[in-house]
Write an enzyme that holds these catalytic residues in place. Structure first.
Site, mmCIF file in Angstrom:
data_model
loop_
_atom_site.group_PDB
_atom_site.id
_atom_site.type_symbol
_atom_site.label_atom_id
_atom_site.label_comp_id
_atom_site.label_asym_id
_atom_site.label_seq_id
_atom_site.Cartn_x
_atom_site.Cartn_y
_atom_site.Cartn_z
ATOM 1 N N GLY A 145 7.271 14.118 -18.284
ATOM 2 C CA GLY A 145 7.833 15.452 -18.138
ATOM 3 C C GLY A 145 6.765 16.489 -18.437
ATOM 4 O O GLY A 145 5.807 16.202 -19.158
ATOM 5 N N GLN B 170 3.244 24.585 -20.506
ATOM 6 C CA GLN B 170 2.128 23.682 -20.826
ATOM 7 C C GLN B 170 0.943 23.847 -19.882
ATOM 8 O O GLN B 170 -0.159 23.388 -20.185
ATOM 9 C CB GLN B 170 2.604 22.217 -20.798
ATOM 10 C CG GLN B 170 3.551 21.884 -21.935
ATOM 11 C CD GLN B 170 3.977 20.435 -21.871
ATOM 12 O OE1 GLN B 170 4.871 20.090 -21.119
ATOM 13 N NE2 GLN B 170 3.320 19.575 -22.642
ATOM 14 N N CYS C 240 3.654 14.028 -26.753
ATOM 15 C CA CYS C 240 3.630 15.253 -25.959
ATOM 16 C C CYS C 240 2.237 15.412 -25.355
ATOM 17 O O CYS C 240 1.250 15.217 -26.061
ATOM 18 C CB CYS C 240 3.964 16.435 -26.863
ATOM 19 S SG CYS C 240 3.927 18.027 -26.031
ATOM 20 N N LEU C 241 2.176 15.770 -24.086
ATOM 21 C CA LEU C 241 0.866 15.929 -23.437
ATOM 22 C C LEU C 241 0.048 17.049 -24.078
ATOM 23 O O LEU C 241 -1.153 17.119 -23.890
ATOM 24 C CB LEU C 241 1.037 16.184 -21.932
ATOM 25 C CG LEU C 241 1.622 15.021 -21.114
ATOM 26 C CD1 LEU C 241 1.813 15.444 -19.658
ATOM 27 C CD2 LEU C 241 0.733 13.793 -21.196
ATOM 28 N N HIS D 282 13.259 17.695 -24.653
ATOM 29 C CA HIS D 282 11.865 17.948 -25.054
ATOM 30 C C HIS D 282 11.281 19.093 -24.209
ATOM 31 O O HIS D 282 10.663 20.017 -24.743
ATOM 32 C CB HIS D 282 11.070 16.646 -24.853
ATOM 33 C CG HIS D 282 9.614 16.727 -25.170
ATOM 34 N ND1 HIS D 282 9.025 15.972 -26.164
ATOM 35 C CD2 HIS D 282 8.610 17.453 -24.622
ATOM 36 C CE1 HIS D 282 7.722 16.250 -26.214
ATOM 37 N NE2 HIS D 282 7.443 17.149 -25.275
ATOM 38 N N GLU D 283 11.514 19.041 -22.888
ATOM 39 C CA GLU D 283 10.951 20.067 -21.994
ATOM 40 C C GLU D 283 11.658 21.415 -22.177
ATOM 41 O O GLU D 283 11.014 22.467 -22.112
ATOM 42 C CB GLU D 283 11.025 19.609 -20.534
ATOM 43 C CG GLU D 283 10.359 18.265 -20.229
ATOM 44 C CD GLU D 283 8.943 18.139 -20.769
ATOM 45 O OE1 GLU D 283 8.230 19.148 -20.889
ATOM 46 O OE2 GLU D 283 8.539 16.999 -21.095
ATOM 47 N N HIS E 258 10.093 23.227 -24.937
ATOM 48 C CA HIS E 258 8.825 23.875 -24.560
ATOM 49 C C HIS E 258 9.063 25.283 -24.019
ATOM 50 O O HIS E 258 8.282 26.199 -24.285
ATOM 51 C CB HIS E 258 8.098 23.063 -23.486
ATOM 52 C CG HIS E 258 7.205 21.982 -24.029
ATOM 53 N ND1 HIS E 258 6.136 22.256 -24.871
ATOM 54 C CD2 HIS E 258 7.192 20.639 -23.842
ATOM 55 C CE1 HIS E 258 5.525 21.115 -25.169
ATOM 56 N NE2 HIS E 258 6.149 20.122 -24.569
HETATM 57 ZN ZN LIG Z 1 5.681 18.160 -24.698
#
Ligand SMILES: [Zn+2]
Length: 200
Positions: free
Chosen positions: A81, A86, A124-125, A166-167, A170
């Site tokens: 995701g 991000q 998380c990226l 999670h997204e 963000h």
């Molecule tokens: Zn993340």
């Protein structure tokens, strides 16, 4: 959100010569692609990750191109995701991967959340290799619109339900370190701080 693979694992695998050179080359290319993709993802410490994204109002070519770019980055970075914040774009949309399908949802809201809360590790990226336990409800309904502005309603269970929450976080400037328990947060911060020093 990042995937659960350990990307260094296969470095230690024994390789024969010959056909495995191809595998090795493919792995090297994949790793390079991942690094390029990650270089496009804002990392912890970047203030944009703490900002609230704005509603999307124009459903134009730019929006379609942005979502395509986000899907490409998500795949190349081995993520499941990715939120627009991000990649430094403060607009309310995210992409995620669900059962071999790439999905885009614009102006998403959590319409309902149920099921017994479950705690599991999330990465998380934007947080490098750091992972931590996060409690989520694993039955959710998300409402929003698609890239043309048509209403969209997704009922999700399990992993995709976790990814979507999670997204959504963000888009409100919230990260998993805000959601985990105090001890895991301390451990995560200890891992994140030295990285910050090195990248400056
Ligand atoms: Zn993340």
């Amino acid at each position: 959100m990042s995937d659960e693979h350990d990307h260094d694992e296969h470095d230690h695998a024994e390789h024969d010569h010959g056909e495995n050179d191809h595998d090795r080359q493919a792995e090297a290319e994949q790793r390079a692609r991942r690094q390029i993709a990650l270089s496009q993802v804002r990392q912890y410490g970047d203030p944009v990750l703490r900002m609230r994204a704005d509603e999307v109002t124009s459903f134009d070519e730019d929006l379609a191109r942005l979502s395509e770019r986000m899907i490409a980055v998500m795949h190349d970075a081995d993520g499941v995701g990715l939120a627009a914040t991000q990649v430094g774009i403060l607009r309310r949309l995210f992409v995620f991967h669900d059962e071999d399908e790439d999905r885009v949802i614009v102006n998403p809201v959590l319409a309902a959340a149920g099921g017994a809360p479950e705690t599991d590790e999330e990465g998380c990226l934007s947080l490098g290799p750091v992972r931590m336990p996060v409690e989520r409800q694993l039955e959710v309904t998300v409402e929003g619109v698609d890239l043309q502005g048509a209403p969209l309603r997704l009922e999700l269970e399990g992993m995709p339900a976790r990814v979507v929450q999670h997204e959504l976080d963000h888009l409100d400037g919230r990260l998993i370190i805000d959601r985990t328990d105090p001890e895991s947060r301390r451990e995560a911060m200890a891992q994140l701080r030295p990285r910050l020093v090195l990248t400056r």
